[in-house]
Design an enzyme around this catalytic site. Structure first.
Site, PDB file in Angstrom:
ATOM      1  N   HIS A 221      -2.491 -43.887   4.000  1.00  0.00           N
ATOM      2  CA  HIS A 221      -2.568 -44.127   5.445  1.00  0.00           C
ATOM      3  C   HIS A 221      -1.198 -44.338   6.048  1.00  0.00           C
ATOM      4  CE1 HIS A 221      -2.329 -48.666   5.403  1.00  0.00           C
ATOM      5  NE2 HIS A 221      -2.936 -48.536   4.239  1.00  0.00           N
ATOM      6  N   ASP A 241       2.461 -51.142   2.246  1.00  0.00           N
ATOM      7  CA  ASP A 241       1.121 -50.829   2.792  1.00  0.00           C
ATOM      8  C   ASP A 241       1.258 -50.074   4.102  1.00  0.00           C
ATOM      9  OD1 ASP A 241      -1.576 -50.775   3.234  1.00  0.00           O
ATOM     10  OD2 ASP A 241      -1.801 -52.912   3.587  1.00  0.00           O
ATOM     11  N   GLU A 275      -6.250 -46.746   9.418  1.00  0.00           N
ATOM     12  CA  GLU A 275      -6.945 -47.296   8.242  1.00  0.00           C
ATOM     13  C   GLU A 275      -7.123 -48.790   8.380  1.00  0.00           C
ATOM     14  OE1 GLU A 275      -7.205 -49.185   4.210  1.00  0.00           O
ATOM     15  OE2 GLU A 275      -5.688 -49.449   5.773  1.00  0.00           O
ATOM     16  N   GLU A 276      -6.069 -49.453   8.893  1.00  0.00           N
ATOM     17  CA  GLU A 276      -6.029 -50.918   8.897  1.00  0.00           C
ATOM     18  C   GLU A 276      -7.040 -51.548   9.850  1.00  0.00           C
ATOM     19  OE1 GLU A 276      -4.537 -52.515   6.744  1.00  0.00           O
ATOM     20  OE2 GLU A 276      -2.568 -51.680   6.230  1.00  0.00           O
ATOM     21  N   ASP A 303      -2.744 -45.873  -1.811  1.00  0.00           N
ATOM     22  CA  ASP A 303      -2.544 -46.946  -0.828  1.00  0.00           C
ATOM     23  C   ASP A 303      -1.952 -48.137  -1.569  1.00  0.00           C
ATOM     24  OD1 ASP A 303      -2.580 -48.791   1.171  1.00  0.00           O
ATOM     25  OD2 ASP A 303      -4.754 -48.776   1.483  1.00  0.00           O
ATOM     26  N   HIS A 380       0.633 -56.765   5.513  1.00  0.00           N
ATOM     27  CA  HIS A 380       0.061 -57.174   6.810  1.00  0.00           C
ATOM     28  C   HIS A 380       0.908 -58.239   7.504  1.00  0.00           C
ATOM     29  CE1 HIS A 380      -4.091 -55.826   5.029  1.00  0.00           C
ATOM     30  NE2 HIS A 380      -3.255 -54.818   5.225  1.00  0.00           N
TER      31      HIS A 380
HETATM   32  N1  BES Z   1      -3.983 -51.485   1.381  1.00  0.00           N
HETATM   33  C1  BES Z   1      -5.031 -52.326   1.860  1.00  0.00           C
HETATM   34  C2  BES Z   1      -6.128 -52.505   0.828  1.00  0.00           C
HETATM   35  C3  BES Z   1      -5.838 -53.435  -0.307  1.00  0.00           C
HETATM   36  C4  BES Z   1      -5.105 -54.600  -0.119  1.00  0.00           C
HETATM   37  C5  BES Z   1      -6.375 -53.154  -1.537  1.00  0.00           C
HETATM   38  C6  BES Z   1      -4.877 -55.437  -1.196  1.00  0.00           C
HETATM   39  C7  BES Z   1      -6.171 -54.002  -2.591  1.00  0.00           C
HETATM   40  C8  BES Z   1      -5.419 -55.149  -2.416  1.00  0.00           C
HETATM   41  C9  BES Z   1      -5.643 -51.709   3.113  1.00  0.00           C
HETATM   42  O1  BES Z   1      -4.685 -51.146   3.946  1.00  0.00           O
HETATM   43  C10 BES Z   1      -6.352 -52.798   3.880  1.00  0.00           C
HETATM   44  O2  BES Z   1      -5.735 -53.691   4.358  1.00  0.00           O
HETATM   45  N2  BES Z   1      -7.660 -52.727   3.932  1.00  0.00           N
HETATM   46  C11 BES Z   1      -8.452 -53.737   4.577  1.00  0.00           C
HETATM   47  C12 BES Z   1      -9.849 -53.233   4.793  1.00  0.00           C
HETATM   48  C13 BES Z   1      -9.967 -52.225   5.905  1.00  0.00           C
HETATM   49  C14 BES Z   1     -11.381 -51.687   5.944  1.00  0.00           C
HETATM   50  C15 BES Z   1      -9.569 -52.806   7.249  1.00  0.00           C
HETATM   51  C16 BES Z   1      -8.567 -54.967   3.683  1.00  0.00           C
HETATM   52  O3  BES Z   1      -8.262 -54.888   2.501  1.00  0.00           O
HETATM   53  O4  BES Z   1      -8.999 -55.989   4.161  1.00  0.00           O
HETATM   54 ZN    ZN Z   2      -3.301 -50.076   2.934  1.00  0.00          ZN
END
Ligand code: BES
Ligand code: ZN
Length: 519
Positions: A221, A241, A275-276, A303, A380
């Site tokens: 993403h 990220d 994605e976020e 990712d 984040h």
């Molecule tokens: N890269 C993250 C996902 C992630 C973070 C996987 C830490 C494993 C460990 C992704 O960009 C993200 O932040 N995803 C969100 C969910 C999304 C549906 C908003 C999350 O993990 O909360």
């Molecule tokens: Zn991510």
């Protein structure tokens, strides 16, 4: 879940609820896991405006992890607050997934439906046999190139899906990939426009030479987020990220172009928008592929690839992914990167864009930088910088190499083994009454057939035999009508010979055409 975490989560929700009272805001559907949902129900039931009547059976992997999903309608403002609280404090307890309607939510979180047997392509072959193509390319890949892409992308103040910076970052990526693919008429770079937000996804397509309708997808993403603010200038460098995933993919592209590699299947590299904020870009794109019955034979999501937080190198996440393809990826690592250690873990929820493809019924994998909870602690936030990954991209290089092996091994397969072409031979001649002429042997391949066709004037009869030249009384096939139009076909289970005899029943001129599968 600790009480402190619950308190912060509730505080986030209440903040969201009061913000919603002041601002006109849309209702949206999100799906949340058990842990978050239970706390929401207990302490702030009014924050959940509606729950879908169906409390959904979660996909198989999630059931195994003892979690169920709840589809709830919330205010968009509440969702952002929930997002912040969950991300900050509940990362192990579950994220959420955004849906534009209740129906879409049900479809997305229900166990992925099998594509109809008619539309579903056969599993690709996971045979690993492209060493002579892959190994020289792996040797050319360099961490410094990956590092430069991470620096370039994280130099945008943020890549949030609604900011100008976020839009510009997408445009930059499109430009970067376009420049890299210059001179290759088989590579196109386009932007995918989403309705509802301005940041576009970027799609690079290398059209397959042989089997362009079968598509291999690499994705990451391009957006980023800072959960404490989403203004135009809020710092959200998103170096790990997910500039790292995009950068790993970009190095795959560089080496493919430098090597003049042309896949037999089509390869797409996708930088997803949004994605976020609930996998929104990838949901659009995966659903669009499904709607158009695109034969996507495999998807790999990159990712977060550059923070080595765990003892193993590459973690294959086993939920919302495909088991058989995960085994293939593990075999690729063992074959091509034998010094790397493989680990396995789960997100426990639909944590990245691979889940959008799984929901659309496609085979998807998510190789990740660390075990869950041992990944980059800065994501984040304004501190997700290249410096905080040590100003180097050695870990991301491993993922780039694995992704190249994946794309080339899957991308080099064609429509299957093409059977050797049939051979056709033609002779002409003439016979007087009572004269015979023999042809052969023709060497016919196993499972093939031998077909002889005769045309012309007068009356010639046709005989075919496997064991040797036929006679008018010894043959496997005879065709002796009153003209020179005759046909004989014999089949072979093993390699064998075919012999032909022509007999002039009356004076004639003929054309003999034989068609057979040669050995
Ligand atoms: N890269 C993250 C996902 C992630 C973070 C996987 C830490 C494993 C460990 C992704 O960009 C993200 O932040 N995803 C969100 C969910 C999304 C549906 C908003 C999350 O993990 O909360
Ligand atoms: Zn991510």
């Amino acid at each position: 879940m600790t009480p402190r975490i619950i308190a912060v989560l509730i505080a986030g929700l209440l903040a969201g609820a009061s913000a919603a009272a002041q601002t006109q805001s849309n209702k949206v559907w999100i799906s949340v896991g058990d842990a978050a949902y239970a706390e929401l129900q207990k302490v702030a039931p009014q924050a959940l405006s509606r729950e879908s009547r169906a409390t959904l059976a979660a996909p198989q992997a999630l059931v195994a992890g003892q979690e169920r999903l709840h589809l709830v309608e919330v205010d968009e403002q509440q969702m952002l607050a929930l997002s912040a609280a969950v991300h900050r404090n509940l990362r192990r307890c579950g994220g959420f997934m955004f849906h534009t309607s209740e129906a879409e939510g049900i479809a997305a979180v229900s166990a992925p439906k099998q594509r109809s047997a008619l539309l579903a392509p056969a599993r690709p072959s996971y045979v690993i046999d492209q060493q002579s193509v892959v190994n020289p390319m792996l040797a050319q890949m360099q961490a410094s190139n990956i590092g430069q892409t991470i620096i370039d992308m994280s130099s945008y103040a943020n890549r949030y899906y609604t900011t100008n910076n976020g839009v510009n970052a997408s445009n930059w990526l499109k430009q970067r990939w376009t420049t890299m693919a210059a001179g290759r008429s088989d590579i196109a770079v386009t932007q995918y426009t989403h309705s509802g937000w301005p940041q576009k996804s970027v799609i690079l397509t290398i059209t397959g030479t042989d089997n362009p309708n079968e598509v291999v997808v690499l994705g990451g993403h391009l957006d980023s987020i800072n959960l404490s603010g989403t203004s135009e200038t809020t710092r959200a460098p998103g170096a790990d990220d997910d500039a790292s995933g995009i950068a790993s993919m970009t190095e795959v592209l560089r080496v493919m172009v430098a090597s003049g590699y042309k896949p037999r299947r089509t390869i797409k590299m996708i930088g997803y928008s949004a994605e976020e904020v609930g996998l929104r870009g990838s949901q659009d794109i995966a659903q669009n592929h499904k709607t158009n019955n695109v034969n996507v034979v495999g998807v790999m999501q990159l990712d977060m690839t550059n923070y080595k937080g765990s003892v193993n190198d590459i973690y294959l996440y086993t939920d919302y992914t495909d088991n058989a393809q995960n085994t293939f990826v593990a075999n690729l690592i063992t074959t091509y990167l034998p010094t790397l250690k493989i680990g396995y873990d789960k997100c426990g929820y639909a944590c990245s864009d691979h889940a959008s493809w799984t929901s659309a019924g496609y085979w998807s994998s998510m190789p990740f930088e660390a075990a869950m909870g041992e990944d980059d602690p800065y994501i984040h936030t304004a501190n997700d910088t290249y410096a905080n990954s040590g100003n180097q991209a050695d870990h991301a290089l491993k993922f780039a190499r694995m992704a190249l092996a994946y794309a080339v091994e899957l991308g080099s397969d064609g429509p299957g083994v093409t059977p050797p072409a049939e051979r056709t031979e033609t002779v002409t001649g003439s016979l007087t009454k009572g004269q015979t002429r023999a042809y052969g042997p023709y060497k016919v391949a196993a499972n093939g057939s031998f077909k002889a066709a005769l045309s012309g004037s007068g009356d010639t009869d046709l005989y075919v035999r496997k064991a040797g030249t036929p006679t008018t009384t010894s043959y496997d096939c005879k065709s002796d009508g009153p003209t020179t139009t005759e046909n004989c076909t014999v089949s072979y289970t093993a390699n064998g010979n075919a012999y032909v005899l022509l007999n002039g029943y009356a004076a004639s001129s003929y054309t003999l055409t034989v068609t057979y599968l040669p050995q």
